[in-house]
Each structure stands twice: as C-alpha cells, then as structure tokens.
Design an enzyme around this catalytic site. Structure first.
Site, PDB file in Angstrom:
ATOM      1  N   SER A  51     -12.493  -1.708   5.316  1.00 25.36           N
ATOM      2  CA  SER A  51     -11.759  -0.646   5.998  1.00 25.36           C
ATOM      3  C   SER A  51     -12.073   0.723   5.410  1.00 25.36           C
ATOM      4  O   SER A  51     -11.351   1.678   5.651  1.00 25.36           O
ATOM      5  CB  SER A  51     -10.255  -0.914   5.945  1.00 25.36           C
ATOM      6  OG  SER A  51      -9.790  -0.966   4.618  1.00 25.36           O
ATOM      7  N   LYS A  90      -0.845   0.501   4.211  1.00 23.99           N
ATOM      8  CA  LYS A  90      -1.627   1.729   4.024  1.00 23.99           C
ATOM      9  C   LYS A  90      -0.768   2.963   4.284  1.00 23.99           C
ATOM     10  O   LYS A  90      -0.871   3.958   3.562  1.00 23.99           O
ATOM     11  CB  LYS A  90      -2.865   1.698   4.911  1.00 23.99           C
ATOM     12  CG  LYS A  90      -3.840   0.638   4.401  1.00 23.99           C
ATOM     13  CD  LYS A  90      -4.984   0.381   5.329  1.00 23.99           C
ATOM     14  CE  LYS A  90      -5.833  -0.747   4.714  1.00 23.99           C
ATOM     15  NZ  LYS A  90      -6.902  -1.174   5.533  1.00 23.99           N
TER      16      LYS A  90
END
Length: 180
Positions: free
Chosen positions: A45, A88
């Site tokens: 990611s 996140k």
C-alpha cells in the site's frame, strides 16, 4: 515490495515523460530502500507514497503539507484499493494529519466508519497518478480539484482536543496554593 517499487519507478518515469516535468529522470538511477516493517501488512500500500517521493526528487517540488496517502499503483498508473483503512486513518488522527489521499475504490470503507471518527478529515479519493499529482503537488483549491474530477469528502471539524484541553480550568490555574 520489490515488485511494487519497480512498478512505481516505471509509473513515475512514464508520468514525468508524458508531462515533460523532468527530462533527465532515469528510473534506474534511484535505489529505493524499504526496510521490513515491524507490523505485518495485509498487502502492499506504499505505491502512492513512493510515487510522490520520486516525483518530488525528480521535480524538486515538495509534497503538500499535512497530507497522508495510501494506495498501490498499477503499471498503467491506476491507484488500487488497499486494506486497513480504519487503522490508517487512526494513525493519521494520532499524528494530527487531517488531509488523506485514498483510492476511490476505498470510499465504501470510509462510508462504513462512524461519523464521530471521520470528524476533522478531508479525504481525497483518487483514480490514478494524475489525480495524485494534482493533490500532492499542484497548488489547487478544493473546488479546482473537484472540477478536475477528484472526489473529495470534507467532514466537520474535530473540536475534541480544543474542548477538552482548552476547556480545562486546571491547566490555567493552580488551586493547590489556595488551600494553604
């Protein structure tokens, strides 16, 4: 991760060449060292971050302040969905980062989060590296970014810290001296 960095290098090279931003950029002149993280990952990611780092070096332009990003990049320059959106965004909240770039395909994950959690964020949903470049490097207003096709969600301001910290009398005065 090695494959991811190679894909990003190719995407950066093609993007810079297409936009004529850095004619002397050579994708093989850069070594990206990505140490193993202590936290196990669901998958790659870091493509958007690596893309912005290389573009910043090649163009000598800094990335916009107060901006976090996540998403993988394909060889065609698409920003691909990632996992762990809540975690996140929690990390962003913990570090007072209010502007976040996410893949458009992760919008459904943000919708599921509680409204209280989303307070204070401005989330830029990007489709590809052109959108990412506009958010991270171009001096564009929210309206201009929207006009360019970027989906943006602005959530109400998060006043929790202001109310708690600034609203506490104990920080302003010391009443222990009054006892003696």
């Amino acid at each position: 991760m090695t494959e991811s960095t190679e894909v990003v290098k190719i995407a950066v090279f093609n993007f810079l060449k297409e936009k004529n931003l850095a004619g002397e950029f050579d994708k093989d002149s850069y070594h990206l060292h990505v140490p193993m993280g202590a936290t196990p990952k669901d998958g790659p990611s870091a493509g958007t971050s690596l893309f912005c780092a290389l573009v910043s070096i090649a163009t000598n332009k800094p990335v916009s302040a107060n901006l976090a990003m996540t998403g993988e990049i394909s060889t065609l320059g698409e920003v691909i969905s990632i996992g762990g959106v809540r975690e996140k965004l929690t990390a962003c909240k913990n570090h007072d980062i209010t502007r976040v770039v996410l893949p458009i395909s992760n919008k459904k994950h943000v919708k599921k989060l509680p409204d209280e959690f989303k307070k204070g964020f401005t989330i830029f949903y990007v489709n590809d590296i052109k959108d990412l470049y506009n958010v991270a490097f171009e001096d564009m207003t929210i309206d201009q970014l929207r006009e360019s096709g970027i989906d943006i969600e602005q959530f109400e301001e998060d006043n929790f810290n202001k109310i708690v910290v600034e609203g506490e009398d104990i920080w302003k005065t010391n009443r222990i001296e009054e006892l003696f």
